[in-house]
Design a protein around this motif. Sequence first.
Motif, mmCIF file in Angstrom:
data_model
loop_
_atom_site.group_PDB
_atom_site.id
_atom_site.type_symbol
_atom_site.label_atom_id
_atom_site.label_comp_id
_atom_site.label_asym_id
_atom_site.label_seq_id
_atom_site.Cartn_x
_atom_site.Cartn_y
_atom_site.Cartn_z
ATOM 1 N N HIS A 1 -7.844 -5.890 -0.836
ATOM 2 C CA HIS A 1 -7.401 -7.126 -0.202
ATOM 3 C C HIS A 1 -6.976 -8.106 -1.285
ATOM 4 C CE1 HIS A 1 -9.224 -5.627 3.511
ATOM 5 N NE2 HIS A 1 -10.287 -5.344 2.789
ATOM 6 N N HIS B 1 2.281 -5.498 13.586
ATOM 7 C CA HIS B 1 2.576 -6.251 12.368
ATOM 8 C C HIS B 1 3.038 -7.661 12.729
ATOM 9 C CE1 HIS B 1 2.521 -2.190 10.791
ATOM 10 N NE2 HIS B 1 2.572 -2.655 9.561
ATOM 11 N N LYS C 1 1.037 -4.884 3.148
ATOM 12 C CA LYS C 1 -0.223 -5.261 3.763
ATOM 13 C C LYS C 1 -0.372 -6.765 3.941
ATOM 14 C CE LYS C 1 -2.036 -1.212 4.408
ATOM 15 N NZ LYS C 1 -2.307 -0.732 5.771
ATOM 16 N N SER C 2 0.099 -7.521 2.971
ATOM 17 C CA SER C 2 -0.020 -8.974 3.077
ATOM 18 C C SER C 2 1.025 -9.637 2.192
ATOM 19 C CB SER C 2 -1.424 -9.453 2.684
ATOM 20 O OG SER C 2 -1.730 -9.078 1.346
ATOM 21 N N SER D 1 0.157 4.945 0.758
ATOM 22 C CA SER D 1 -0.862 5.859 1.259
ATOM 23 C C SER D 1 -0.700 7.274 0.710
ATOM 24 C CB SER D 1 -0.830 5.895 2.790
ATOM 25 O OG SER D 1 0.437 6.318 3.254
ATOM 26 N N TYR E 1 -2.356 0.758 -4.522
ATOM 27 C CA TYR E 1 -1.839 -0.548 -4.123
ATOM 28 C C TYR E 1 -1.033 -1.124 -5.284
ATOM 29 C CZ TYR E 1 -4.871 -0.685 0.004
ATOM 30 O OH TYR E 1 -5.475 -0.421 1.205
ATOM 31 N N SER F 1 -12.993 -7.101 7.697
ATOM 32 C CA SER F 1 -11.658 -7.664 7.944
ATOM 33 C C SER F 1 -11.640 -9.089 7.387
ATOM 34 C CB SER F 1 -11.333 -7.662 9.443
ATOM 35 O OG SER F 1 -12.373 -8.316 10.176
ATOM 36 N N LYS G 1 -9.979 0.421 0.725
ATOM 37 C CA LYS G 1 -8.896 -0.544 0.850
ATOM 38 C C LYS G 1 -9.003 -1.606 -0.234
ATOM 39 C CE LYS G 1 -8.732 -0.127 5.909
ATOM 40 N NZ LYS G 1 -8.823 -0.869 7.186
ATOM 41 N N SER H 1 0.835 -1.201 0.000
ATOM 42 C CA SER H 1 0.000 0.000 0.000
ATOM 43 C C SER H 1 0.872 1.254 0.000
ATOM 44 C CB SER H 1 -0.916 0.008 1.225
ATOM 45 O OG SER H 1 -1.559 1.260 1.364
ATOM 46 N N VAL I 1 4.061 0.255 2.374
ATOM 47 C CA VAL I 1 3.648 -0.540 3.519
ATOM 48 C C VAL I 1 3.154 -1.888 3.045
ATOM 49 C CG1 VAL I 1 2.079 -0.686 5.477
ATOM 50 C CG2 VAL I 1 3.034 1.535 4.825
#
Length: 393
Positions: A92, A314, A390-391, A15, A20, A131, A90, A13, A388
């Motif tokens: 995912h 994290h 995220k996953s 920001s 993304y 989530s 967001k 990500s 960042v």
Amino acid sequence: MSTRRQFVNMLVSDSVKCMYTLRRFDLSRNQFFHPTAEAAKVLPTWSPNQNKMETHSVAAKEKKKLVRPPPALVNMKPSICLTNPEMEFKMHCYPLTETSLFTDSSARVFRFDADTRCFTTMPSLHTRKYSPLAISVPASPPTTAISYKNAGEGGCLYIIDGMLKAGKGVQFEAMVYRSCDNFLNRNIGNAWHCDALPLPPYVNSKAYKPAPICSYALVGGDTICISTMGVGTYCFNTVAREWYKAGDWMMPFNGKAEYDPELGLWFGVSATNFHLPCAADISGVVKGEEPPPKQTQIWTDIDVPKGWHPRPSHPTQVVSLGSGRFCITEFFHTLAYASPFDPPLPDETFAVFTGVEVVLPPDGNGKAKCATMMKHKSVTCRTHVANVIKSVV
């Protein structure tokens, strides 16, 4: 024999640009493993009475060499949707083998084939997920009408909200690839469908207070198991599409646990310490058997530069690469003191990707307490507001 993965995917990500990116470590170019296990280092096991911070800070190591994160494979932006009351836009990423599915915060779904760099539109989710958690289930027997005609299309992806609440719409769904009929009831081939699924029965109980799903895993090839704080562990049979309770206990993981068929063990992050890798045999969960705590093994790593601390927000992420190999991603930060009277604040942040290999004794004993985790190579990237992670999937 399981097939080794060729890539490690990251959803990153930015920001600053509200964007993304999908980035990939090509394991043929980024060597996470030594040619032989003899060059690897045995990681010590960890017990709950140890202090993770002290374990890391006593090792006065030199600062790790930094590398740049992999280049962006594709850039994406979540669209603005007025139906999103929180105004949180967001995205995912859900793994479907090494090809990924993406959703935004407004329940839109698309599939990206990283090999061909092709986007495919997908059915939208019934309800946006706050989530979301996801588990990929391999293609089932022919009774489920799933086809392998198109390469890479087999299997289903189950998506469930991380905190279930009564009366909040469809919170559990499945992306299923199966036959499609037209208005004349003629089969026109296979297509993706989004099926609404029932919630576990405890959600509608008057005694239930919304709580997060702490851990989840696929067990036995067709059963999704979830553990919820204050509730216990429930199982969902994907063939019968029914829930049942396994027990009042919790599985020993935080987040997702992945199964390695060659080792006969599930791997993830420990529920007792969110920064440490963990292994356990949870095959008995589907029969209502609690995983024996003494057979759950946790490992630690003292080869961390002095002054580096795990980032509390994290947790470590563990991704199976197949054949007993894993990529462990850890997140650290250093601390800076504005003045002698103020508490320290996070300064630099880092992500460390480490290749590890798990081996069992020659007798093939599959108990977790007998497994050995070998640390191979690490790649360290500096992270900041513009990248960042995220996953890692």
